[in-house]
Design an enzyme around this catalytic site. Structure first.
Site, mmCIF file in Angstrom:
data_model
loop_
_atom_site.group_PDB
_atom_site.id
_atom_site.type_symbol
_atom_site.label_atom_id
_atom_site.label_comp_id
_atom_site.label_asym_id
_atom_site.label_seq_id
_atom_site.Cartn_x
_atom_site.Cartn_y
_atom_site.Cartn_z
ATOM 1 N N ASP A 20 0.880 -1.160 0.000
ATOM 2 C CA ASP A 20 0.000 0.000 0.000
ATOM 3 C C ASP A 20 0.935 1.232 0.000
ATOM 4 O OD1 ASP A 20 -2.119 1.846 0.796
ATOM 5 O OD2 ASP A 20 -1.207 1.740 2.787
ATOM 6 N N ASP A 22 -0.003 5.125 1.021
ATOM 7 C CA ASP A 22 -0.189 6.044 2.150
ATOM 8 C C ASP A 22 -0.114 5.323 3.487
ATOM 9 O OD1 ASP A 22 -0.652 8.645 1.025
ATOM 10 O OD2 ASP A 22 -2.508 7.853 0.204
HETATM 11 O O1 M1P Z 1 -4.176 5.837 -0.824
HETATM 12 C C1 M1P Z 1 -5.134 6.104 0.124
HETATM 13 C C2 M1P Z 1 -6.074 7.217 -0.300
HETATM 14 O O2 M1P Z 1 -5.335 8.406 -0.565
HETATM 15 C C3 M1P Z 1 -6.120 9.521 -0.813
HETATM 16 O O3 M1P Z 1 -6.936 9.743 0.298
HETATM 17 P P1 M1P Z 1 -7.079 11.158 1.055
HETATM 18 O O4 M1P Z 1 -6.942 12.207 0.037
HETATM 19 O O5 M1P Z 1 -8.444 11.059 1.686
HETATM 20 O O6 M1P Z 1 -5.995 11.206 2.091
HETATM 21 C C4 M1P Z 1 -7.032 9.321 -2.001
HETATM 22 O O7 M1P Z 1 -6.271 9.362 -3.191
HETATM 23 C C5 M1P Z 1 -7.773 8.004 -1.899
HETATM 24 O O8 M1P Z 1 -8.390 7.714 -3.124
HETATM 25 C C6 M1P Z 1 -6.858 6.867 -1.543
HETATM 26 O O9 M1P Z 1 -7.589 5.694 -1.333
#
Ligand code: M1P
Length: 257
Positions: A20, A22
Site C-alpha cells: 500500500d 499512504d
Molecule cells: O491511498 C489512500 C487514499 O489516498 C487519498 O486519500 P485522502 O486524500 O483522503 O488522504 C485518495 O487518493 C484516496 O483515493 C486513496 O484511497
C-alpha cells in the site's frame, strides 16, 4: 558481485512484495523518503515488488516519483483498476461504463446535495473527483492544504463524519452494489463490490508466485487494505507507519538467505 549477494537466494520469480502507499511507504499523501527509496531498490534486486493504492497514477507519482512505473515491477493505481507491468499499461477498467450514465448521475446529484448539508471546519474545492475506476468524495474538498487536511482528519476521527456518509449511501443506494472505502485522511473511495485491492491479484495470477506478501496500514474492517490483507492468497503484514515497513523489510526480507 559481492560474495554475500552471490550466496543469497534470488526470490524474484517466487515472491512478490506488494505495498500500500499512504501510511505504508510514505506518510499520507506525502513523498516517500530517500531512505525508503533506497531500501526498495535493494529489495527489488532479490524480490518482485509492486504497489497497490486507491489513488490514481498522478497522485502515486507525486509520492513515489515520476519514474515509478519503472521503479516497481507492478504499479496498481485505483486498486489495480489501472495496472502497469514493466512500465507498460496492461489494464484499465471503467467505473462509468460499469455503473451506466443514469445511475452515475443519480449518485453524483444525490451526493452533491448531501455534501451541501454537511458541515466541517473548512470547505475548499474538488468535492467529487472522477477517476477511471472509481470516484473519490471529500466533504472538505480535495483542494485543502496540508494543515487543513490534518485538521479535517482530526475532526473526522472525533465525529466519524465519513462513516456517517457511508451509512447514508448504503441506505440510499442498496441496489447499486457499491463499496465505500475510507483509505486516506479526507475522502472516501466509491467503486463496485469486488473492485477493492484484491482486484489487482488477477493481474499476477499467471505468475504463480509461491508467496505474495502484502503490507498495509488500513487493515481493520472498513479500511481499504482489509480485503487484500485477509485474502487467502496473500501473507499480510500490518504496519502503522513507513518505519514499521522498513523494519520488516530489513529483518524478514533483506536478511533472508
Ligand atoms: O491511498 C489512500 C487514499 O489516498 C487519498 O486519500 P485522502 O486524500 O483522503 O488522504 C485518495 O487518493 C484516496 O483515493 C486513496 O484511497
Amino acid at each position: 558481485l559481492p560474495i554475500c549477494l552471490l550466496l543469497m537466494t534470488d526470490y524474484r520469480g517466487k515472491v512478490l512484495c506488494l505495498f500500500d502507499v499512504d501510511g505504508t511507504l510514505s506518510k499520507s499523501r506525502n513523498k516517500a523518503t530517500p531512505e525508503m527509496g533506497e531500501l526498495l531498490k535493494e529489495l527489488r534486486k532479490r524480490y518482485t515488488i509492486g504497489i497497490v493504492g486507491g489513488s490514481d497514477l498522478s497522485k502515486q507519482a507525486e509520492q513515489l516519483g515520476d519514474g515509478l512505473v519503472n521503479d516497481f515491477d507492478y504499479v496498481f493505481s485505483e486498486n489495480g483498476l489501472v495496472a502497469f507491468f514493466n512500465g507498460e499499461k496492461i489494464h484499465s477498467q471503467s467505473f462509468k461504463d460499469h455503473l451506466g450514465e443514469e445511475n452515475l448521475k443519480r449518485f453524483i446529484n444525490w451526493t452533491l446535495k448531501r455534501l451541501s448539508e454537511m458541515d466541517c471546519p473548512q470547505k475548499r474545492g474538488n468535492f467529487i473527483e472522477f477517476r477511471t475506476g472509481m470516484i473519490n468524495v471529500s466533504v472538505c474538498g480535495r483542494n485543502v492544504n496540508q494543515a487543513e487536511r490534518d485538521g479535517y482528519a482530526a475532526f473526522d476521527d472525533e465525529v466519524k463524519q465519513r462513516a456517517g456518509l457511508v451509512k447514508d449511501w448504503q441506505e440510499a443506494f442498496p441496489e447499486l452494489g457499491l463499496r465505500y472505502s475510507i483509505g486516506g485522511q479526507i475522502s472516501v473511495d466509491v467503486f463496485p463490490e469486488g473492485w477493492d485491492k484484491t482486484y489487482c491479484l488477477q493481474h499476477v495470477a499467471s505468475r504463480n508466485f509461491e508467496e505474495i506478501h502484502f503490507f498495509g496500514d488500513k487493515t481493520h474492517e472498513g479500511g481499504n487494505d482489509y480485503e487484500i490483507y485477509n485474502h487467502p492468497g496473500t501473507i499480510g503484514h500490518a504496519v502503522t507507519k513507513p518505519d514499521d515497513t522498513m523494519e520488516i523489510l530489513r529483518k524478514e526480507f533483506l536478511a533472508r538467505k
